[in-house]
Design an enzyme around this catalytic site. Sequence first.
Site, PDB file in Angstrom:
ATOM      1  N   ASP A 104      45.073  13.956  40.452  1.00 11.91           N
ATOM      2  CA  ASP A 104      43.918  13.179  40.016  1.00 11.91           C
ATOM      3  C   ASP A 104      43.006  14.158  39.282  1.00 11.91           C
ATOM      4  O   ASP A 104      42.392  15.021  39.906  1.00 11.91           O
ATOM      5  CB  ASP A 104      43.182  12.553  41.203  1.00 11.91           C
ATOM      6  N   ASP A 107      38.652  12.922  40.499  1.00  8.63           N
ATOM      7  CA  ASP A 107      38.486  11.879  41.512  1.00  8.63           C
ATOM      8  C   ASP A 107      36.984  11.717  41.734  1.00  8.63           C
ATOM      9  O   ASP A 107      36.323  12.614  42.237  1.00  8.63           O
ATOM     10  CB  ASP A 107      39.170  12.266  42.820  1.00  8.63           C
ATOM     11  N   ASP A 232      44.937   9.729  44.804  1.00 10.25           N
ATOM     12  CA  ASP A 232      43.694   9.751  45.584  1.00 10.25           C
ATOM     13  C   ASP A 232      43.889  10.420  46.938  1.00 10.25           C
ATOM     14  O   ASP A 232      42.957  11.019  47.482  1.00 10.25           O
ATOM     15  CB  ASP A 232      43.191   8.322  45.832  1.00 10.25           C
TER      16      ASP A 232
END
Length: 282
Positions: A104, A107, A232
């Site tokens: 990611d 994030d 995530d």
Amino acid sequence: MSDEVQEPIVGRKSFAAVAINCAAKAGEWIKTKLGSYVSLNMKFSQHDLVTEIDKGSETMIRNLIMTHFPDHSFLGEEGVEPGPNASLEALDNVKEAEYLWIVDPIDGTTNFVHGFPFFVVSIALAYKGEIILGVVYDPSRDELFIAEKGKGAYVHGRRMRVSQEKAVRESLLATGFPADHQQALPLNMKQLQYVAPKARNIRASGSAALHMAYVAAGRLSGFWEMGLHPWDLAAGSLLIQESGGRVTGLNGEEYHLGIKDVVATSGSIHDELLTLLQEAGK
């Protein structure tokens, strides 16, 4: 003298070194772009944003990783179409990968867009579907959280341990508000309303990866959120497990890359929090 090219011998230390380098370089670059992005686009909902900084960060990380490990596979948020099922389809496409980097690039993009300093770079490495390395880097605080399978989890070079609270009523928890406003968000609001009076307090700061790092570091006792994706959760899941905590799905199944509705805790409050969340959904 042989003309054969000797393949480099790569161990986990090298994996970690590359991940740390990628996270640090991307994080520092992101920090320099705070407040100066050019394009802002909405993906699945107005809660699901992307900028050219997200894309640039992912490209930087991918290029660095592929320079060292050209035969590895890569799953990054910005290379996947938006929508609740797209990540599972993308994950299915790389399910046979021996080594899979899961990234990611930012994030907490909404936080980044608004200048709220709660966003991170999250990088994980899975070997045959099992997370063996997790790095979460917070450029705003210059905090790097790292875990290697079987080797513990660390921040600032210090071993992390989960919090010692034994009950939800003693616990500081966190949640996140899902991008899916049709099903996940209404359920999340029911959970929040049900759990909040039973906990010490609840935070919602907008980065699942950093919330999970905080669970690993003992700053939070638990975290839950729905409608998440592998990028995530992957790095944070290992941080928590290596710090003595527990990560499951909302139904109690142990963490795997396909989990979308997550409950992550210190372990001692896990069953109680799971029960409360399940009761809220009835």
